[in-house]
Design an enzyme around this catalytic site. Structure first.
Site, PDB file in Angstrom:
ATOM      1  N   ARG A 193     -17.194  18.691   6.195  1.00 50.51           N
ATOM      2  CA  ARG A 193     -17.597  20.086   6.421  1.00 50.51           C
ATOM      3  C   ARG A 193     -18.257  20.708   5.195  1.00 50.51           C
ATOM      4  NH1 ARG A 193     -13.141  22.209  10.815  1.00 50.51           N
ATOM      5  NH2 ARG A 193     -13.981  20.871  12.455  1.00 50.51           N
ATOM      6  N   GLY A 234      -4.651   0.902   0.997  1.00 48.60           N
ATOM      7  CA  GLY A 234      -3.595   1.333   1.921  1.00 48.60           C
ATOM      8  C   GLY A 234      -3.872   2.732   2.449  1.00 48.60           C
ATOM      9  N   GLY A 246      19.740  12.694  -4.776  1.00 52.41           N
ATOM     10  CA  GLY A 246      20.969  12.652  -5.578  1.00 52.41           C
ATOM     11  C   GLY A 246      21.594  11.262  -5.576  1.00 52.41           C
ATOM     12  N   ASP A 253      -7.028   2.403  -7.250  1.00 50.52           N
ATOM     13  CA  ASP A 253      -7.775   1.826  -8.372  1.00 50.52           C
ATOM     14  C   ASP A 253      -8.754   0.735  -7.941  1.00 50.52           C
ATOM     15  OD1 ASP A 253      -6.835   3.435 -10.346  1.00 50.52           O
ATOM     16  OD2 ASP A 253      -5.277   2.049 -11.048  1.00 50.52           O
ATOM     17  N   GLY A 254      -8.310  -0.155  -7.028  1.00 51.06           N
ATOM     18  CA  GLY A 254      -9.190  -1.235  -6.560  1.00 51.06           C
ATOM     19  C   GLY A 254     -10.434  -0.651  -5.915  1.00 51.06           C
ATOM     20  N   HIS A 263       6.763   0.444   5.797  1.00 44.47           N
ATOM     21  CA  HIS A 263       5.524   1.160   6.093  1.00 44.47           C
ATOM     22  C   HIS A 263       5.719   2.525   6.720  1.00 44.47           C
ATOM     23  CE1 HIS A 263       3.780  -2.696   5.093  1.00 44.47           C
ATOM     24  NE2 HIS A 263       2.615  -2.088   5.009  1.00 44.47           N
ATOM     25  N   ASP A 284       0.088   6.034  -8.509  1.00 44.76           N
ATOM     26  CA  ASP A 284      -0.086   5.144  -9.663  1.00 44.76           C
ATOM     27  C   ASP A 284      -1.516   5.160 -10.217  1.00 44.76           C
ATOM     28  OD1 ASP A 284      -1.240   3.907  -7.491  1.00 44.76           O
ATOM     29  OD2 ASP A 284      -0.448   1.920  -7.913  1.00 44.76           O
ATOM     30  N   THR A 292      -3.443   7.420  -2.331  1.00 44.50           N
ATOM     31  CA  THR A 292      -2.400   6.383  -2.282  1.00 44.50           C
ATOM     32  C   THR A 292      -1.038   7.064  -2.355  1.00 44.50           C
ATOM     33  OG1 THR A 292      -1.325   4.576  -3.490  1.00 44.50           O
ATOM     34  CG2 THR A 292      -2.706   6.031  -4.800  1.00 44.50           C
ATOM     35  N   GLU A 342      10.157  -1.013  -4.864  1.00 51.07           N
ATOM     36  CA  GLU A 342       9.535  -2.241  -4.360  1.00 51.07           C
ATOM     37  C   GLU A 342       9.150  -3.194  -5.501  1.00 51.07           C
ATOM     38  OE1 GLU A 342       5.700  -1.330  -2.723  1.00 51.07           O
ATOM     39  OE2 GLU A 342       5.466  -3.308  -1.827  1.00 51.07           O
ATOM     40  N   ALA A 392     -12.660  17.694   4.840  1.00 55.58           N
ATOM     41  CA  ALA A 392     -13.235  18.567   3.810  1.00 55.58           C
ATOM     42  C   ALA A 392     -14.563  18.022   3.291  1.00 55.58           C
ATOM     43  CB  ALA A 392     -12.236  18.730   2.664  1.00 55.58           C
ATOM     44  N   ARG A 432       4.411  -0.242  -4.853  1.00 52.77           N
ATOM     45  CA  ARG A 432       3.806  -1.418  -5.491  1.00 52.77           C
ATOM     46  C   ARG A 432       4.486  -1.670  -6.834  1.00 52.77           C
ATOM     47  NH1 ARG A 432      -1.969  -3.391  -4.352  1.00 52.77           N
ATOM     48  NH2 ARG A 432      -2.143  -1.504  -3.118  1.00 52.77           N
ATOM     49  N   ASP A 440       1.379   5.815  -3.776  1.00 55.17           N
ATOM     50  CA  ASP A 440       2.098   5.282  -4.936  1.00 55.17           C
ATOM     51  C   ASP A 440       2.063   6.172  -6.189  1.00 55.17           C
ATOM     52  OD1 ASP A 440       2.490   3.045  -3.331  1.00 55.17           O
ATOM     53  OD2 ASP A 440       0.781   1.960  -4.169  1.00 55.17           O
ATOM     54  N   ARG A 490      -8.805  -3.946   3.446  1.00 48.72           N
ATOM     55  CA  ARG A 490      -9.083  -4.557   2.143  1.00 48.72           C
ATOM     56  C   ARG A 490     -10.209  -5.563   2.395  1.00 48.72           C
ATOM     57  NH1 ARG A 490      -4.555  -2.279  -0.635  1.00 48.72           N
ATOM     58  NH2 ARG A 490      -2.707  -2.341   0.666  1.00 48.72           N
TER      59      ARG A 490
HETATM   60  P1  ADP Z   1      -6.385   0.286  -3.717  1.00 49.70           P
HETATM   61  O1  ADP Z   1      -7.734   0.876  -3.619  1.00 49.70           O
HETATM   62  O2  ADP Z   1      -5.352   1.080  -2.957  1.00 49.70           O
HETATM   63  O3  ADP Z   1      -5.982  -0.013  -5.156  1.00 49.70           O
HETATM   64  P2  ADP Z   1      -6.971  -2.521  -3.342  1.00 49.70           P
HETATM   65  O4  ADP Z   1      -6.655  -2.918  -4.740  1.00 49.70           O
HETATM   66  O5  ADP Z   1      -6.530  -3.456  -2.270  1.00 49.70           O
HETATM   67  O6  ADP Z   1      -6.374  -1.102  -2.937  1.00 49.70           O
HETATM   68  O7  ADP Z   1      -8.558  -2.330  -3.259  1.00 49.70           O
HETATM   69  C1  ADP Z   1      -9.157  -1.918  -2.050  1.00 49.70           C
HETATM   70  C2  ADP Z   1     -10.494  -2.623  -1.900  1.00 49.70           C
HETATM   71  O8  ADP Z   1     -11.360  -2.238  -2.977  1.00 49.70           O
HETATM   72  C3  ADP Z   1     -10.454  -4.140  -1.953  1.00 49.70           C
HETATM   73  O9  ADP Z   1     -10.101  -4.745  -0.737  1.00 49.70           O
HETATM   74  C4  ADP Z   1     -11.884  -4.467  -2.338  1.00 49.70           C
HETATM   75  O10 ADP Z   1     -12.739  -4.409  -1.217  1.00 49.70           O
HETATM   76  C5  ADP Z   1     -12.247  -3.320  -3.277  1.00 49.70           C
HETATM   77  N1  ADP Z   1     -12.081  -3.747  -4.658  1.00 49.70           N
HETATM   78  C6  ADP Z   1     -10.922  -4.027  -5.301  1.00 49.70           C
HETATM   79  N2  ADP Z   1     -11.146  -4.455  -6.565  1.00 49.70           N
HETATM   80  C7  ADP Z   1     -12.488  -4.465  -6.722  1.00 49.70           C
HETATM   81  C8  ADP Z   1     -13.365  -4.806  -7.795  1.00 49.70           C
HETATM   82  N3  ADP Z   1     -12.896  -5.237  -8.963  1.00 49.70           N
HETATM   83  N4  ADP Z   1     -14.695  -4.672  -7.589  1.00 49.70           N
HETATM   84  C9  ADP Z   1     -15.173  -4.237  -6.400  1.00 49.70           C
HETATM   85  N5  ADP Z   1     -14.413  -3.903  -5.360  1.00 49.70           N
HETATM   86  C10 ADP Z   1     -13.087  -3.999  -5.498  1.00 49.70           C
HETATM   87  O1  F6P Z   2      -0.489   1.137  -2.038  1.00 46.60           O
HETATM   88  C1  F6P Z   2       0.278   1.570  -0.959  1.00 46.60           C
HETATM   89  C2  F6P Z   2       1.258   0.493  -0.537  1.00 46.60           C
HETATM   90  O2  F6P Z   2       1.975   0.942   0.596  1.00 46.60           O
HETATM   91  C3  F6P Z   2       2.228   0.041  -1.623  1.00 46.60           C
HETATM   92  O3  F6P Z   2       3.291   0.936  -1.807  1.00 46.60           O
HETATM   93  C4  F6P Z   2       2.627  -1.314  -1.116  1.00 46.60           C
HETATM   94  O4  F6P Z   2       2.975  -2.171  -2.185  1.00 46.60           O
HETATM   95  C5  F6P Z   2       1.364  -1.816  -0.461  1.00 46.60           C
HETATM   96  O5  F6P Z   2       0.562  -0.681  -0.170  1.00 46.60           O
HETATM   97  C6  F6P Z   2       1.601  -2.586   0.800  1.00 46.60           C
HETATM   98  O6  F6P Z   2       0.373  -3.049   1.239  1.00 46.60           O
HETATM   99  P1  F6P Z   2       0.188  -3.769   2.644  1.00 46.60           P
HETATM  100  O7  F6P Z   2       0.369  -2.741   3.701  1.00 46.60           O
HETATM  101  O8  F6P Z   2      -1.209  -4.304   2.573  1.00 46.60           O
HETATM  102  O9  F6P Z   2       1.225  -4.831   2.698  1.00 46.60           O
END
Ligand code: ADP
Ligand code: F6P
Length: 318
Positions: A29, A15, A183, A107-108, A248, A133, A129, A221, A26, A169, A131, A76
């Site tokens: 440069r 996202g 508040g 994380d993904g 969004h 998280d 992100t 959410e 940054a 998320r 989030d 993604r």
């Molecule tokens: P975020 O990075 O915000 O957690 P996603 O979980 O959608 O968002 O991951 C973003 C992209 O990272 C995915 O569309 C994919 O291309 C890549 N990705 C996610 N999980 C994996 C994984 N286990 N191994 C390799 N690439 C990954």
């Molecule tokens: O990770 C950022 C975020 O906006 C989350 O808060 C939400 O769950 C998700 O992405 C929404 O993703 P998308 O725009 O792909 O529906």
């Protein structure tokens, strides 16, 4: 062992989040100042696999620090989660002379960054992100802008009973901050909510009895179902209740000063790590300092809503 890099790539993935542009600026440069070449990868791993790769100069990142979104766009990409997709990505990097990469995402995206690193492309991750998280860091690029955007929107809601659903998320950080900052009368966090809607209804009735004219419930959410929740609350209390899902809009807008400054520091640090031959590291902000962790170690960490903040939030409601 440290490996010198000559050309680095930078991509944004998952996202989009306000402040990502400051991080890109940054990275570009700092790398150029250290004598490295920089290439921008459009649309995250999807653009890498499609070879959407552009040369970046210092002027390519002029006038972007104040802009929301990401000039590199984000996506993604399912193909990159496969071993074949990752190998193709590493091969494309080599074909374009890219021996280092900065991945800005969640994380993904870091799982993908770890894979690129193991395939010989020196890779550094930056937490981007809204989030908040990501376990290894107390700050993520975009969170500050998102909570300020949500807070200002929630400030505009008055009278009646309102359920306001904020993003995050599966995490409740945005909800917790808006709950305290606005508040709110109640804060429903996925990490804490026990599903006891009758207790929530009882608190709304009690608030009305005590003379409160409005009742704002921040719903994360990760709990969702704000519309049906509003209908049930209205039926049970007789108080007009509406649900607002902010959606969004929380991902957009002008980045706050904090997001610009922290993202700039993190971006510079990522380029410095690559210039020093480092790989498989994640830049983080922990206990008031900018630090870096091994990507796999960082992905194995866990974090929870700070209990003290949650207790204070609840205490300040009454
Ligand atoms: P975020 O990075 O915000 O957690 P996603 O979980 O959608 O968002 O991951 C973003 C992209 O990272 C995915 O569309 C994919 O291309 C890549 N990705 C996610 N999980 C994996 C994984 N286990 N191994 C390799 N690439 C990954
Ligand atoms: O990770 C950022 C975020 O906006 C989350 O808060 C939400 O769950 C998700 O992405 C929404 O993703 P998308 O725009 O792909 O529906």
């Amino acid at each position: 062992m440290a490996k010198a890099v000559k050309t680095i790539g930078v991509l944004t993935s998952g996202g989009d989040a306000p402040g990502m542009n400051a991080a890109i600026r940054a990275v570009v440069r700092t790398a150029i100042n250290k004598g490295l070449k920089v290439k921008g990868i459009m649309r995250g791993y999807a653009g890498l696999l499609e070879e959407e790769i552009v040369d970046m100069e210092s002027t390519s990142v002029s006038d972007i620090i104040n802009r929301g979104g990401t000039i590199l766009y984000t996506a993604r990409c399912k193909e990159f989660t496969t071993a074949e997709g990752q190998q193709k990505g590493a091969d494309i990097c080599r074909k374009h002379g890219i021996d280092g990469m900065v991945v800005i995402g969640g994380d993904g995206s870091f799982r993908g960054a770890g894979k690129l690193s193991s395939l010989g492309i020196n890779t550094i991750g930056l937490p981007g992100t809204i989030d908040l998280d990501i376990a290894c860091t107390d700050y993520t690029i975009g969170f500050d802008t998102a909570v300020n955007t949500a807070m200002e929107a929630i400030d505009k809601i008055h009278e009646r009973c309102s359920i306001v659903e904020v993003m995050g998320r599966n995490a409740g950080y945005i909800a917790l901050w808006c709950g305290i900052g606005n508040g709110a009368e109640d804060i429903l966090l996925p990490e804490r909510y026990d599903g006891n809607e009758q207790a929530l209804i009882n608190r709304i009735i009690d608030n009305r009895r005590r003379g409160k004219k409005h009742n704002i419930i921040i719903n994360a959410e990760g709990i969702g179902h704000s519309g049906s929740m509003a209908k049930r609350i209205e039926a049970a209390t007789g108080i007009e209740t509406r649900a607002t899902i902010l959606g969004h809009m929380q991902r957009g807008g002008t980045p706050t000063c904090k997001d610009r400054v922290y993202a700039s520091i993190m971006g510079a640090k990522a380029a410095e790590l690559l210039a020093a031959g480092k790989s498989n590291r994640l830049v983080a902000y922990k206990h008031g300092e900018f630090v870096d962790f091994d990507i796999q170690e960082a992905l194995n960490m866990t974090k929870d809503i700070p209990e003290e903040q949650y207790e204070i939030a609840k205490m300040l409601i009454r």
